[in-house]
Design an enzyme around this catalytic site. Structure first.
Site: not given
Lengths: 454, 454
Positions: B36, B226
């Site tokens: 990333v 999450k």
């Protein structure tokens, strides 16, 4: 909206509001109190505690401008109503104006007046924003106030904020969506029940999915306004509704729908915004979409928007595209955001407009087409037709020849050719069409529909 | 990201940046430069003109902290790299820290240090936010800086901002999603190819969809982190990852998948956050989902999140849930937002936390179950089983009895009962299970899976 107060068990243990709160209320003027406005009024009044917790300050409904203030309205205090919208937007004690009248005037002058009086604005008015949005945004910037409009496109589906903020670090290549619930309902009905346009429209009107004058929906004006807003956001430019290429769905026949299904497709009214080499293309037209495409499965009056971005890839957003409560939900989200900004003495991010990207005409668009023509059932016809395509550099993907229903061998025009052409420039395809229309081997005008998502 | 510069034709006509621009650059420190981070660095460097146009001010990459700064890296200036992350976050000339190291430490102390030094933070670190998010948000509020984390949930799919801002005027009732691409890839592979878990996992590892140690994904820890972030946002409270009920997918067998298909369902690993009478339930477990449900059609490593709100109705967001570019897209959107806020001298809206809503245990959840048990094929068995359910107030929706494959009449346990029970409280269902496990009419332990979206 009662997330705080509705948690009856949990609420009792809450530690209280943790944001710094001013006790001076922010005051809201509401323009319009129809299907959407009455829901907004209800949510501001009944959700006052929650709004206060989210904003960090009380938010009060200070006035509602309507055409008939004396008409009795259940559960809304009569003394809030006034017929004088201009006086309401000019009031010194108003901080935020919510506009849900719709249409260009008097909404445009009322919003501009509100901005000049220092109020921030929340609006659901897609027709106005598509026509005069950029004047409104410029006025808001000049006066340091906010204009938020999440409800103007696709009801409660968050799409304006994702385009304006979440995807602002990416490069959007294409936005394609079903943004009009009325036409999706009609086309879905024609697909699942095999009925014609008129009957499906009548049913939509009976159920309240279509207006008594359905022109704005079925001719694509509503979708074109939304396409203009989406294209402006996605490509950081200014596109007006009048610059959007537009075809409606009134000519779609049950035969078109059947032909689509024969190819594993459904017909959808799409709003498409994309960057072409010549500039931004924004268009609204019916199109064949594969029935297993994310947009092909959208049923009834729902909306869905598909976004292609360079880094993020393919994203889709779906949900109810209209209706009082969903639209009011989007307005309440904007109201909280605008009220928070006011409380902190700031405005939200400005419209990110970096200039006027040219608008690409429909002829410059690259897409696929499905075409059907009537021809004589005789040897060599296909070769003659194919040579027309070849001459214009248009490449055929599939060709299907079948006997024409109801035709006799004797009258000559007994065969139907259905073709799908590969992705091509629309102007080249138009040149093919013109030549085929003139050709003695083709009977009548060719019938075509664009193909997307294949 | 080159929306401005990529419009080669259109760009030449642009009217120039219209926002008030300061020429002093904002300076960014990047922690981590893996899959990333390297994409983020590339986008900041190659998209500098676009970022500047969107922010109204240049944004510069001032340093990159990595474990091995001397390792050669294509297209990134070597002099940006440092091994001393602590010194980078403490530098006076840094305005914004982007953290993509992952894991709890050293990320937590680096972020807290950055905040104490007055920097805003953009992070993709779900594990850290699920463990210490609320300390981080409180520190950010105290120092008047931003913490943005769109990339922490569902990659490029905008879900944090929609929950935090677009839907903040509504009451969210349920958030249910596929938030882990690795497990969705594995379950999809098991469904479409009939292979077992081990083989599907090996294939996912070969293709880079699963790590060499897949525990965080397949045991549901990643999805649970999450779920904690989503539940905190949706219900304006504080839920930690450790408070999320969690089951992974390692026990799912091809036989489970076949049984699901026989019911028109697929098996998905779901993260579910909902408001129960006892408080917030946040849980991650495999579940049967109808194959035509919006979550049932999500293929491969994609993510999708379904939101039910009181006014907005049912919304769905889908797209790529992981990968370098999609995650970097979400980070760049946050970077632009945070940089705009800095430029205007403000912070974004604070986390809307209104208190600690109690966490409801898994026993208090109301859902449906699919259950299979081995019984003797003899008269009266079904009636005996049904009486167990009746005793616990659990209502059967469907019952299907079939001969057990591989079993002989002689050993007695020759029949299989498959049942779906109506929505019931999990603790009541557990009491049924316990009684059935003890019962002489049932062989071995009952096997069950929850059913959602029916």
């Amino acid at each position: 909206m009662t997330p705080t107060s509705a948690h009856q068990g949990p609420a009792s243990t809450q530690a209280g509001d943790q944001t710094t709160e001013s006790s001076t209320p922010l005051r809201v003027g509401l323009l319009g109190c129809g299907v959407v406005g009455s829901q907004v009024a209800r949510m501001i009044l009944s959700g006052a505690d929650d709004v206060r917790a989210r904003v960090g300050r009380p938010v009060e409904l200070a006035g509602i401008a309507v055409a008939h203030p004396d008409r009795p309205r259940a559960r809304l205090p009569q003394d809030l109503f006034t017929a004088d919208a201009q006086a309401l937007v000019a009031r010194d004690d108003i901080d935020i104006i919510i506009e849900v009248i719709g249409g260009i005037e008097p909404a445009y002058h009322l919003i501009m007046s509100a901005i000049e009086h220092g109020s921030s604005v929340v609006t659901a008015n897609k027709a106005l924003l598509a026509a005069h949005g950029h004047e409104i945004y410029a006025a808001a910037d000049a006066h340091g106030v906010d204009v938020y409009y999440e409800a103007a496109v696709a009801g409660a589906i968050p799409i304006v904020r994702p385009l304006r903020e979440s995807l602002v670090g990416d490069e959007i290549r294409r936005v394609m969506g079903i943004v009009n619930g009325t036409t999706n309902y009609i086309l879905d009905k024609m697909t699942t029940e095999g009925v014609g346009f008129d009957r499906a429209l009548a049913e939509a009107q009976r159920l309240g999915f279509a207006e008594s004058d359905p022109t704005a929906d079925v001719e694509g004006f509503d979708a074109a306004a939304k396409a203009a807003i989406l294209a402006s956001l996605a490509f950081h430019t200014r596109i007006r509704g009048s610059q959007v290429y537009r075809e409606g769905i009134t000519d779609i026949t049950p035969e078109d729908i059947r032909a689509a299904r024969g190819m594993g497709c459904v017909i959808k009214l799409l709003a498409i915004c994309e960057m072409e080499p010549e500039g931004v293309s924004a268009r609204v037209h019916p199109a064949l979409v594969p029935e297993d495409h994310p947009l092909g499965v959208i049923r009834g009056a729902n909306n869905a928007i598909f976004v292609e971005a360079r880094e993020a890839g393919h994203l889709m957003f779906m949900g109810p595209g209209a209706g009082g409560s969903p639209t009011a939900s989007a307005i309440m989200g904007d109201l909280v955001t605008v009220a928070r900004n006011r409380t902190r003495g700031v405005a939200g991010p400005p419209q990110s407009i970096f200039g006027d990207v040219p608008v690409a005409g429909i002829g410059t668009v690259h897409t696929r087409f499905h075409l059907s023509i009537q021809v004589r059932d005789q040897p060599g016809i296909l070769s003659q037709v194919a040579s027309v395509f070849a001459r214009h550099g248009v490449s055929l993907q599939t060709v299907q020849q079948s006997a024409l229903e109801g035709a006799s061998k004797e009258d000559g025009w007994s065969a139907s050719l259905r073709m799908v052409v590969h992705r091509t420039r629309e102007s080249d395809f138009e040149a093919c069409l013109a030549e085929l229309s003139q050709s003695p081997i083709v009977n009548g005008d060719p019938r075509f529909i664009r193909v997307e998502g294949m």
